[in-house]
Design a protein around this motif. Sequence first.
Motif: not given
Length: 834
Positions: A261-271, A396-403
Amino acid sequence: MQNKIVELKRKAKLFNQLRLDRALSLMDDNGRKVTAILPLLLHCNHPNLPVYLDGAVPTGICLFTPDEQQQDYLTSLNVALDDDKCVTCSPIYSLYAMGSTGSIGQNWRSDLDIWVCHDPAMSDEDAQLLEQKCTLITAWADTFNVEVNLFLIAEDKFRKVNNAVMTKESCGSAQHFLLLDEFYRSALRIAGKPSLWHILPVEFDNHYDDYVAQLVADGVIDREEWVDLGGFPCIPAEEYFGSALWQLYKGIDSPYKAVLKTLLMEAYSAEYPNNRLLSQIMKENFQLASSQQLASSPQLALSHDTYYQILIKVTAYLEKIGDNARVDLLRRCFYLKMFSGNCAAEKLARPEWHRTSVAEVIREWHWHPDRIAHLDNRDNWKIEQVQEAHPELLDAMMKGYRNLIGFARRNNISESINPADIGILSRKLYAAFESLPGKVTYINPQISPDLSEQQLSFVQVPDGRFNNAGWYLYNSSLDPMQIVGRKPLEHNGYLSKLVAWSYFNGLMADNTQVDIFNQDSDMNSDVLNSFCKDLKNKFPIQAKPASNQALSRPCEIRDLSIFLNLEYDPTNHWGGRIIEFDTNTSDVFSFGDCKACLVGSIDLIYRNSWNEVRTLHFSGEERIVDALTTIMGKMHQDATEPDSIKVFCYSLHFRGLIRHSFERLVRDCISTRLQRDKDQIVKMITISDDRFGIYFERRGVSIRKLETSLDLYNHISERKLQQMPLRIDKTTTAEGTPLAVESHSSEGLVQFFFENYKNGFNVYIVDEANRVETYQHLSGNKDELIKGVHRFYTNSQEESRHEGAFANFNLPQFYDIVYSENKELEVIPYVSTK
């Protein structure tokens, strides 16, 4: 257009039934039983049914008619339904499962998250009754070992400002439209009205409400036949911060799902701002496929599988930025989300459609059989495998949070989450993830079911050796053939931290044999085993989760245990000499003619109101005063007394006398510290040849060594505490800092206190060292001020954080100073005015 909508409605009904059949095929007998009975419990409130609530509970699910199995169940209980219950105007519109249910990501341990969509005109009183009924249903399902979480969702929820209250399962204000996106991409109708959004063509999403109004005006659709939660063209950028915090919070207990889920939020934000939401992708895939194609082959079925589409979207994003390490982790998380427990056994029990779909997915990854075997053996993972997996998941979760924090900073956006919810979430994350000296870190959040070891050994290395001094923990015996060359599991300067770490992480079970190799302390096997037994008896491994109320206040010690003379026991060095003492010389802090202090080492283990377990060790010359200062420093003036205080002693001689004397001293100090309406209280204590004064004030506690008898009177007359661990330096106006601020201040936290008056407000800012800054006669929007503070803290952390470091969740806390019913000033958590 009417013909197209009729066809989409028919196809949606067929597809929903296919997904429901698949969901049931992945459940055990109890899961299928609970799913079948669940609609009946909300459709009627009858004393013969398992869940009955005395009162006028809203009942009736629109368009619901029991199937044959449900009708047989009702008949067996002598329950008859009213014929008029199957209508479109019942208070409960629909029941929908959301999340992994009916997808490739569902496993036999998956919970059921059910949205109870209801009439928005339902009164608060009726909603409370329905909420009570849902709570009873959750408890009933738990008797079948099935986790069911029910959420009341008014049909107009996503058309209003989000003022939802955050709970253990509900995200409150942390997510809003992102939550709707998750619902629309995964919604599985259990009973009631179908969802209007799913059958309206994708091309009209950007002006959804206008299009629906036109269809109603033209008579194409009847609103009463549908549940309509509304549309959304895109996700507001402000939601990503709150969603990231929420997914990290869920990662405390479910790290593999949280990484997805965290990676999905990061992918969403990139778009952003041109998002292609998964809900829209799933809707488009559904509408373009024919009824035959929806279930014709596993590959086509995967294009309609919500969890598989998460995998596809996140993989594309990570490959685009060249993050192959997280692509590999993503796949492992996805695999382990599909299977929970003994993977090999689960695979054999899975239905054909699931086995075929899984084979199709992992064939693309070109995994070696050894990797699959390793993941399939997850139920048998021990501490070495968990120590490898846990940091990778957390990073991995923290990296997604920082991004996502970087995304917010680059786009100059603030969070939409309520400040109170930010405070609670950040403190939950602080308690779970923040690594601090002496804190026991939990490393096994549902990674492996059993970390117990047959053998644990604690080895001490004294100063001056090649290895760092301190204690080392091994999961082996002391046999040289086993321990030589073996990597230690953990190292710490004092023993109690290692024992606590191994116990709370499940390594030390009832049948675990514990050995010790001691080179520079008074510890022996008997003392170690007694300590382990005392620790197990005093602290349960699992404790009740911290409440939101507790997390809205500074943390307080709840359960305190003090272990005396664990590593160093002065009475163990008396040899064969005779000790003479009487009532005048039996003070354990200044014992006998030689005035020896019989307390040699002090170990503290406590659980606080944020559900952290902390350990501390004191062995220096001023060990007693240091321990007392530390304990008092953990208690702000308005704290409540710990629920339990227990002292253990492991001395060779005078064990009971030492224990009772120290416990009396600690209890007396705590009682004095928490005594209300005191000006200043001074207590004297003699340790060996030294005398100390303990000074208690509202602002804090300090302990001073008294060189002469005049020192006591000089210090009292000075009326200030220069060495206070809880220090408040007033930099205020003549009125001074309100006592409510002083008594609520807690070390280690940044706190903002708002004092309101007619034309504005004052702000008192207390830093980690309890120094106060005052800003008076401010005006403007407090919500904007708080958002600015959060931006400052998150941005400054991001700028100073190097790659691979963890986030700091010790965010500022915000409070209002208000008058209570008794006209006294009190402090309450700040709640947004929106």
